[in-house]
Scaffold this motif. Sequence first.
Motif, PDB file in Angstrom:
ATOM      1  N   UNK A 270       0.834  -1.216   0.000  1.00 14.37           N
ATOM      2  CA  UNK A 270       0.000   0.000   0.000  1.00 14.37           C
ATOM      3  C   UNK A 270       0.865   1.261   0.000  1.00 14.37           C
ATOM      4  N   UNK A 271       2.017   1.216   0.684  1.00 18.97           N
ATOM      5  CA  UNK A 271       2.932   2.368   0.640  1.00 18.97           C
ATOM      6  C   UNK A 271       3.475   2.574  -0.775  1.00 18.97           C
ATOM      7  N   UNK A 272       3.672   1.470  -1.501  1.00 17.61           N
ATOM      8  CA  UNK A 272       4.130   1.596  -2.896  1.00 17.61           C
ATOM      9  C   UNK A 272       3.019   2.247  -3.725  1.00 17.61           C
ATOM     10  N   UNK A 273       1.807   1.742  -3.570  1.00 18.45           N
ATOM     11  CA  UNK A 273       0.688   2.219  -4.404  1.00 18.45           C
ATOM     12  C   UNK A 273       0.442   3.710  -4.208  1.00 18.45           C
ATOM     13  N   UNK A 274       0.461   4.184  -2.952  1.00 22.64           N
ATOM     14  CA  UNK A 274       0.166   5.615  -2.731  1.00 22.64           C
ATOM     15  C   UNK A 274       1.362   6.489  -3.113  1.00 22.64           C
ATOM     16  N   UNK A 275       2.478   5.856  -3.484  1.00 19.44           N
ATOM     17  CA  UNK A 275       3.620   6.617  -4.019  1.00 19.44           C
ATOM     18  C   UNK A 275       4.410   7.351  -2.956  1.00 19.44           C
ATOM     19  N   UNK A 276       4.528   6.742  -1.759  1.00 21.25           N
ATOM     20  CA  UNK A 276       5.338   7.375  -0.709  1.00 21.25           C
ATOM     21  C   UNK A 276       6.801   7.488  -1.119  1.00 21.25           C
ATOM     22  N   UNK A 277       7.497   8.386  -0.451  1.00 15.86           N
ATOM     23  CA  UNK A 277       8.924   8.550  -0.762  1.00 15.86           C
ATOM     24  C   UNK A 277       9.701   8.842   0.516  1.00 15.86           C
ATOM     25  N   UNK A 278      10.684   8.004   0.802  1.00 16.07           N
ATOM     26  CA  UNK A 278      11.521   8.188   1.993  1.00 16.07           C
ATOM     27  C   UNK A 278      12.991   8.145   1.578  1.00 16.07           C
ATOM     28  N   UNK A 279      13.709   9.277   1.686  1.00 14.86           N
ATOM     29  CA  UNK A 279      15.142   9.220   1.372  1.00 14.86           C
ATOM     30  C   UNK A 279      15.899   8.427   2.435  1.00 14.86           C
ATOM     31  N   UNK A 280      17.031   7.838   2.016  1.00 14.33           N
ATOM     32  CA  UNK A 280      17.824   7.026   2.952  1.00 14.33           C
ATOM     33  C   UNK A 280      19.318   7.267   2.726  1.00 14.33           C
ATOM     34  N   UNK A 281      20.056   7.281   3.834  1.00 11.29           N
ATOM     35  CA  UNK A 281      21.511   7.351   3.759  1.00 11.29           C
ATOM     36  C   UNK A 281      22.079   6.003   3.315  1.00 11.29           C
ATOM     37  N   UNK A 282      23.231   6.059   2.658  1.00 12.94           N
ATOM     38  CA  UNK A 282      23.925   4.826   2.268  1.00 12.94           C
ATOM     39  C   UNK A 282      25.397   4.992   2.626  1.00 12.94           C
ATOM     40  N   UNK A 283      25.981   3.983   3.279  1.00 15.39           N
ATOM     41  CA  UNK A 283      27.419   4.021   3.578  1.00 15.39           C
ATOM     42  C   UNK A 283      28.169   3.304   2.467  1.00 15.39           C
ATOM     43  N   UNK A 284      29.285   3.885   2.036  1.00 19.84           N
ATOM     44  CA  UNK A 284      30.142   3.146   1.113  1.00 19.84           C
ATOM     45  C   UNK A 284      31.300   2.570   1.924  1.00 19.84           C
ATOM     46  N   UNK A 285      31.685   1.341   1.598  1.00 22.97           N
ATOM     47  CA  UNK A 285      32.760   0.686   2.333  1.00 22.97           C
ATOM     48  C   UNK A 285      33.909   0.404   1.375  1.00 22.97           C
ATOM     49  N   UNK A 286      35.100   0.862   1.745  1.00 22.61           N
ATOM     50  CA  UNK A 286      36.284   0.676   0.906  1.00 22.61           C
ATOM     51  C   UNK A 286      37.392  -0.014   1.693  1.00 22.61           C
ATOM     52  N   UNK A 287      38.276  -0.670   0.949  1.00 24.20           N
ATOM     53  CA  UNK A 287      39.501  -1.229   1.522  1.00 24.20           C
ATOM     54  C   UNK A 287      40.626  -0.857   0.564  1.00 24.20           C
ATOM     55  N   UNK A 288      41.620  -0.146   1.076  1.00 21.30           N
ATOM     56  CA  UNK A 288      42.753   0.248   0.213  1.00 21.30           C
ATOM     57  C   UNK A 288      42.307   0.887  -1.094  1.00 21.30           C
ATOM     58  N   UNK A 289      41.430   1.861  -1.012  1.00 23.24           N
ATOM     59  CA  UNK A 289      40.930   2.558  -2.197  1.00 23.24           C
ATOM     60  C   UNK A 289      40.236   1.643  -3.206  1.00 23.24           C
ATOM     61  N   UNK A 290      39.732   0.533  -2.721  1.00 24.85           N
ATOM     62  CA  UNK A 290      38.927  -0.339  -3.578  1.00 24.85           C
ATOM     63  C   UNK A 290      37.548  -0.454  -2.961  1.00 24.85           C
ATOM     64  N   UNK A 291      36.532  -0.252  -3.805  1.00 26.97           N
ATOM     65  CA  UNK A 291      35.157  -0.335  -3.308  1.00 26.97           C
ATOM     66  C   UNK A 291      34.819  -1.774  -2.927  1.00 26.97           C
ATOM     67  N   UNK A 292      34.216  -1.945  -1.733  1.00 22.64           N
ATOM     68  CA  UNK A 292      33.785  -3.282  -1.332  1.00 22.64           C
ATOM     69  C   UNK A 292      32.270  -3.433  -1.453  1.00 22.64           C
ATOM     70  N   UNK A 293      31.509  -2.625  -0.689  1.00 23.63           N
ATOM     71  CA  UNK A 293      30.035  -2.756  -0.683  1.00 23.63           C
ATOM     72  C   UNK A 293      29.391  -1.493  -0.152  1.00 23.63           C
ATOM     73  N   UNK A 294      28.086  -1.420  -0.330  1.00 18.18           N
ATOM     74  CA  UNK A 294      27.291  -0.373   0.326  1.00 18.18           C
ATOM     75  C   UNK A 294      26.566  -0.993   1.514  1.00 18.18           C
ATOM     76  N   UNK A 295      26.334  -0.163   2.525  1.00 18.01           N
ATOM     77  CA  UNK A 295      25.553  -0.621   3.683  1.00 18.01           C
ATOM     78  C   UNK A 295      24.451   0.387   3.973  1.00 18.01           C
ATOM     79  N   UNK A 296      23.271  -0.113   4.277  1.00 16.85           N
ATOM     80  CA  UNK A 296      22.146   0.780   4.580  1.00 16.85           C
ATOM     81  C   UNK A 296      21.720   0.612   6.031  1.00 16.85           C
ATOM     82  N   UNK A 297      21.930  -0.570   6.592  1.00 13.54           N
ATOM     83  CA  UNK A 297      21.485  -0.769   7.975  1.00 13.54           C
ATOM     84  C   UNK A 297      22.683  -0.952   8.909  1.00 13.54           C
ATOM     85  N   UNK A 298      23.207  -2.156   8.999  1.00 17.06           N
ATOM     86  CA  UNK A 298      24.236  -2.455  10.003  1.00 17.06           C
ATOM     87  C   UNK A 298      25.558  -2.860   9.381  1.00 17.06           C
ATOM     88  N   UNK A 299      26.617  -2.223   9.877  1.00 11.03           N
ATOM     89  CA  UNK A 299      27.976  -2.711   9.617  1.00 11.03           C
ATOM     90  C   UNK A 299      28.486  -3.169  10.976  1.00 11.03           C
TER      91      UNK A 299
END
Length: 558
Positions: A270-299
Amino acid sequence: MEKQPRLLASQLFLKNSVFEVLLNGVLLTWKEIPANKKVVSGSIHHPFKVGTSHSVSVSEILAVRELDVGGGTNDDGRWQKMPQKLTEAYPYAFTVSYVERARQHRWRCSDVTFHCSDGALRQQWIQTIREQLTALTSRPKHLLVYINPYGGKQQGECIYEQKVAPLFACASISTDVIVTEHANHARDHLKTEAELKKYDGVVCVGGDGMFSEIVHGLVSRTQRDNGVDQNSPEEKLVPCSLRIGIIPAGSTDCICYATVGINDPVTSALHVIVGDSQPMDVCSVHHNNTFLRYSISLLGYGFYGDVLADSERKRWMGPARYDFSGFKTFLTHHHYEGAVSFLPATDILGTPRDKTRCRAGCFICQHNGQLYSGDSPDESKTAPDVSDREYEVGWGVVRGKFLAINAASMSCACPRSPMGLSPAAHLADGTTDLILVRKCSRFNFLRHLLRHTSKDDQFDMTFVEVHRVRRFRFTPRHCQNDSELDLRENGKQLFSQICRDHPACSCSPAYSSWNCDGEILPHAAIEVGVHCQLIKLFARGIEEQPLFEDLANPPCAL
Ligand SMILES: CCCCCCCCCCCCC/C=C/[C@@H](O)[C@H](CO)NC(=O)CCCCCCCCCCCCCCC
Ligand SMILES: Nc1ncnc2c1ncn2[C@@H]1O[C@H](COP(=O)(O)OP(=O)(O)OP(=O)(O)O)[C@@H](O)[C@H]1O
Ligand SMILES: [Ca+2]
């Protein structure tokens, strides 16, 4: 000139009474007319009944459709309990489907059917409501849906077919559905193949891992299309334009729970149907200047990393694997040595010890989000957002032995912990809460864990500290950049050999693993930056609930 919404007011029948029905472009209201004021004949009066009144926001109307009263059934085949006298006098009916709120943030689809004697009047109502729904431009019309058939209790397909698809059809949303055939199928399809221009959003049916696949696919695709190099930790990332919907069918469902307030497929649809919108932060995780993954909840390193590593071998147990591995990891009681350096967020509103919570329309997210993600037209990119002043204040360092190092970019509320790992964290404020749990006794760690299940403050303990940060780094002790992996492998073998030889010893292995939203990272030394409001969900944040529901869950302490 802006088109004025059409105003409609009629007396219509609903059940056995006459109602004054009003549509004003914002609300649909129906109010029972007291018996002595009724002007329409043929009704069955209840002269002593107090008139009832209902209001529905037009933005929460899902659909309107004609009802064939003569046939005796409505569109979905349900029998209409209309007295024959009434159906004869008022044979023209239409049904409005709308969102109704139930307990604990649950949403349900409710129907109300109005009757009238005039076919033209019915058409006018249906057409006007449809016009007003069409004017709601934030609603999706065409969605790309990915279903993970193996997430959680393996019910994804069934949940979608039985609970979600009928609602999308009712709201005239068309879909392209892909049932995934292997891990990373959805991610790779989004990254390279999917014709994203065709869609107004992407929906995933699954858990946090499935959501993470969608985020990786969409974020990577957006960066590639805009020539942004994900491998540079300093790079500003371009926000994704498509919103993501989550139909919960996983084991933790923490992203869904913390953005909607419940892990319930119908509510999310129902939240999809009514077209709600919630922005979210995203963490980027790197090791030695190489991208590993994104995290949205728990690292999580240490406890939550070890729980995950153990539980992955027990996927066959379903969601219960986390409790089993959690109990086992708790008994193991390993600690890990290292240094955590972090850049505190000092230019923002809010602290991790606040009593206020991130809720729908959160002022703190709006305020802090505007600081750096740039509402100015030339600043379209979002960032690892750090002000000059914050750089001047500088990095802090904490060294020591830790049971757990957790970074929660949002509360991480879930059914296991309804307040979450960091109850005052915000979904979209451009920060993550860095929680350091130092080595302590099993009893104290248990007290800390137990507080995640009540309203008591899990940070109010001498061995726990929490910092709201923009960026952080972790360096395990003994880490020598290039040979870290070799060391990890050798270290693990060495320690497991020693522990097999001395089962009673309480030594800990040198390395744990990072749990990144339920995935194990291949490195222990990482660098993390928060990208404020990089993605958007079909959600609105948790709505405040009536006080009486809150009082139903009194806190308990140990
Ligand atoms: C005594 C009861 C204490 C209960 C404490 C519960 C705290 C639970 C906090 C959960 C936080 C989840 C954060 C979300 C992480 C997701 O990105 C990720 C992917 O879905 N899920 C997990 O990693 C899944 C992580 C699941 C972790 C479950 C940990 C269970 C611990 C049980 C300890 C039992 C000790 C009992 C001693 C008698
Ligand atoms: N068809 C598939 N076969 C096997 N694995 C898949 C398939 N589709 C997706 N996956 C993977 O399954 C993993 C787990 O999925 P999901 O997150 O939906 O459930 P979960 O792990 O039980 O729940 P949670 O993440 O909420 O704890 C994800 O990492 C995803 O990459
Ligand atoms: Ca945040």
